[in-house]
Design a protein around this motif. Sequence first.
Motif, PDB file in Angstrom:
ATOM      1  N   TYR A 102       0.832  -1.201   0.000  1.00  0.00           N
ATOM      2  CA  TYR A 102       0.000   0.000   0.000  1.00  0.00           C
ATOM      3  C   TYR A 102       0.868   1.253   0.000  1.00  0.00           C
ATOM      4  N   GLU A 103       1.901   1.243   0.857  1.00  0.00           N
ATOM      5  CA  GLU A 103       2.730   2.444   1.007  1.00  0.00           C
ATOM      6  C   GLU A 103       3.517   2.760  -0.265  1.00  0.00           C
ATOM      7  N   VAL A 105       2.715   1.645  -3.383  1.00  0.00           N
ATOM      8  CA  VAL A 105       1.763   1.929  -4.467  1.00  0.00           C
ATOM      9  C   VAL A 105       1.260   3.368  -4.393  1.00  0.00           C
ATOM     10  N   PRO A 133       1.296   4.575 -10.407  1.00  0.00           N
ATOM     11  CA  PRO A 133      -0.010   5.019 -10.907  1.00  0.00           C
ATOM     12  C   PRO A 133      -0.839   3.862 -11.470  1.00  0.00           C
ATOM     13  N   LYS A 162      -6.988   3.199  -4.025  1.00  0.00           N
ATOM     14  CA  LYS A 162      -5.699   3.132  -3.322  1.00  0.00           C
ATOM     15  C   LYS A 162      -5.398   1.751  -2.754  1.00  0.00           C
ATOM     16  N   ASP A 163      -6.450   1.007  -2.453  1.00  0.00           N
ATOM     17  CA  ASP A 163      -6.231  -0.284  -1.811  1.00  0.00           C
ATOM     18  C   ASP A 163      -7.522  -1.099  -1.870  1.00  0.00           C
ATOM     19  N   ILE A 164      -7.368  -2.401  -1.861  1.00  0.00           N
ATOM     20  CA  ILE A 164      -8.515  -3.296  -1.690  1.00  0.00           C
ATOM     21  C   ILE A 164      -8.149  -4.256  -0.579  1.00  0.00           C
ATOM     22  N   TYR A 180     -10.714   1.190  -0.997  1.00  0.00           N
ATOM     23  CA  TYR A 180     -10.318   2.495  -0.449  1.00  0.00           C
ATOM     24  C   TYR A 180      -9.974   3.442  -1.589  1.00  0.00           C
TER      25      TYR A 180
ATOM     26  N   VAL B  58       9.226   4.514 -11.304  1.00  0.00           N
ATOM     27  CA  VAL B  58       8.098   3.615 -11.070  1.00  0.00           C
ATOM     28  C   VAL B  58       8.537   2.163 -11.244  1.00  0.00           C
ATOM     29  N   LEU B  65       7.975  -4.051  -5.252  1.00  0.00           N
ATOM     30  CA  LEU B  65       6.684  -4.726  -5.083  1.00  0.00           C
ATOM     31  C   LEU B  65       6.793  -6.206  -5.429  1.00  0.00           C
ATOM     32  N   PRO B 370      -8.197   8.225   4.837  1.00  0.00           N
ATOM     33  CA  PRO B 370      -6.884   7.870   5.382  1.00  0.00           C
ATOM     34  C   PRO B 370      -5.742   8.407   4.527  1.00  0.00           C
ATOM     35  N   ARG B 373      -2.170   3.863   5.483  1.00  0.00           N
ATOM     36  CA  ARG B 373      -2.980   2.698   5.161  1.00  0.00           C
ATOM     37  C   ARG B 373      -4.138   2.590   6.154  1.00  0.00           C
ATOM     38  N   PRO B 374      -5.301   2.390   5.658  1.00  0.00           N
ATOM     39  CA  PRO B 374      -6.472   2.329   6.536  1.00  0.00           C
ATOM     40  C   PRO B 374      -6.363   1.177   7.532  1.00  0.00           C
TER      41      PRO B 374
END
Lengths: 380, 380
Positions: A102-103, A105, A133, A162-164, A180, B58, B65, B370, B373-374
């Motif tokens: 997450y961070e 991405v 992106p 941003k996140d799932i 999110y 990227v 990642l 957020p 990260r949530p």
Amino acid sequence: MSDLATDLPAAAAALSAEDRAGLVNALKYYYHGRINFDKLQLLAGEHVDVLQTLSTKVRQRVEVLKVLQSQHDELETKFLEERAQLEAKYQKLYEPLYTKRYEIVNGVIDVEGITAEDALGEENKADEEKGVPNFWLTAMQTNETLAEEINERDEEALKYLKDIKWCKINNPKGFKLEFYFDSNPYFQNSVLTKTYHMIEGDDPILEKSIGTEIEWHPAKCLTQKILKKKPKKGSKSAKPIIKTEECESFFNIFNPPQIPEDDDDIDDNVVEELQNLMEHDYDIGSTIRDKIIPHAVSWFTGEAVQSDFEDIEDEEDGDGDENEDEEDDNDDEDEDDEEDEDDEDDGEEEEEGKGKSKSGGRAQTGKDQPTERPPDCKQQ
Amino acid sequence: MSDLATDLPAAAAALSAEDRAGLVNALKYYYHGRINFDKLQLLAGEHVDVLQTLSTKVRQRVEVLKVLQSQHDELETKFLEERAQLEAKYQKLYEPLYTKRYEIVNGVIDVEGITAEDALGEENKADEEKGVPNFWLTAMQTNETLAEEINERDEEALKYLKDIKWCKINNPKGFKLEFYFDSNPYFQNSVLTKTYHMIEGDDPILEKSIGTEIEWHPAKCLTQKILKKKPKKGSKSAKPIIKTEECESFFNIFNPPQIPEDDDDIDDNVVEELQNLMEHDYDIGSTIRDKIIPHAVSWFTGEAVQSDFEDIEDEEDGDGDENEDEEDDNDDEDEDDEEDEDDEDDGEEEEEGKGKSKSGGRAQTGKDQPTERPPDCKQQ
């Protein structure tokens, strides 16, 4: 890879199974509940009678069998608990990796090795280039099931994803997906959720699903199209007639099919249509939970597509027609494909000319006629 | 139970899922392999290109990642191993119970409490009353899916069924069912096996299934009927013409649908028919593995039928229409059914008349936007 296409047919007619979560059984369950209910009640009822017709001796044996069954069922309950704990343990272990993903991405942190120079050199792109992106959009679009749901209008909005995440829910049972979003021009919600309620049992069943109601910004709704029509000639009003029309969109997953509470009057075609919609709805949710969330990077890079096919290819290469090799320690087995039939000495054909039947051609040794319980499967 | 029927509709339109092993995906997979293969190759290919068009920055992030993803995948491999071990551990724990069940069902041992007197009193029945007569036949007939497979002719042969077992197989992956028969007038085999080859992966797929070739005794084949026709008038031979015809039988599961190796010329209707047959074949196998073997006694007594419905009933009772209550700690959620829409103050309708869209009617507090990260789902 070009010969893969020709290798595919045997695997291609195959079925998805196991964890995939039966997407089919809508129909079956529907009829199970609606039409065959009386029949099943009858079956259950008949059995009570069957037990009563048993002799005392047999009934006593069945009583002991019932004790064995309840011992089994206690163990099974423990097994299910331990399995749930194991799953939870690993979800916890995945969590820090998902957080780091997450961070990166979303550009909350940057990776080592990106020097100030690199960053300066591409400074002009800087705004777009925070993090990675379109990460989630690209990941989902690489998956066939989800690609079909995402149209061009959706793409712009999904760039803000941003996140799932997903989690189990317990009362009622099922699971919840959380999407999110960064603040965006399309809707106000920062989190959209989709909850699947499952009926647990030997066969978990999707009972229903529920989605967050999206609070679209004015004129930004992606699930409806606005049609303006000129008023009819002679109409009193000169204003155009404005109509809205539902349209295809990824965001329709948050407005899933509703099951009517009282469906006695619904005809079977409508029922089937509803079941197909629910299957599809479940398919999307389980794909996101089981494929996209755990392997988002591999979907983003495209490797996940490849490996989906490698699974099939490996299987094809390693398996082929040599069914003999895969069999184990049971001498009495005969699991050849029909094509292989002629390779062996089959003994005589039977008198009645049933070509496929064989009498005594294979080894049927005494040890395969167990008087005690036969030996356990060794292949486990 | 009489009001259960009216409670059923909502659950009835539901889907079977999870462990049930997707019986549906035949079609999907077929097209996946056959028709969309090029498209998917393209998707994967496009992604390689996508990666190359990324800026250095990227791309570096994506490399990190990918490391995270492989860390995840290593954990996942461990998880799958541990889960397999857990399953194996419990299969081992069930084993002595299954053995004892076998011994009681087949009269290898008798239960305490059956005195010599009891046995004498019903001496005349003694032959039939060894163990629990028709145990497996009755258990299978109580299950709807299997009941459909068993016709009257099959019943006599299935009375000789002494045990059903299953095990995993590893090369290729899948599982094997073993049906142990007492010596009987129908066929020579003492064990009939049915092996399902699965292609593992995110979605396990049934690749094919293989059954033991049954060595029928003369004139005892249950999967064929013999038709005798009088010869036509004027025919040279006076003998009747004997024709055999395939017929419905439980024992057809040992002669499952064959997938043609080269199916380029097969039209789509044939493909769909084949897929349906394979679904059905898998359904039978997984029902025996997941329902009958572990819970044979409950099927024999009829309790298993009942509990299938109680699952649905419980769910219905506990759940009902109160969608509000099932939501948790996410304040920003709004997962009402559409019917509930009018209960709330929706704010103004939008200018463009999108009835279902709302602008800013709901609480969108800052904590739900957020920057980090949530927080994790709490319901796990």
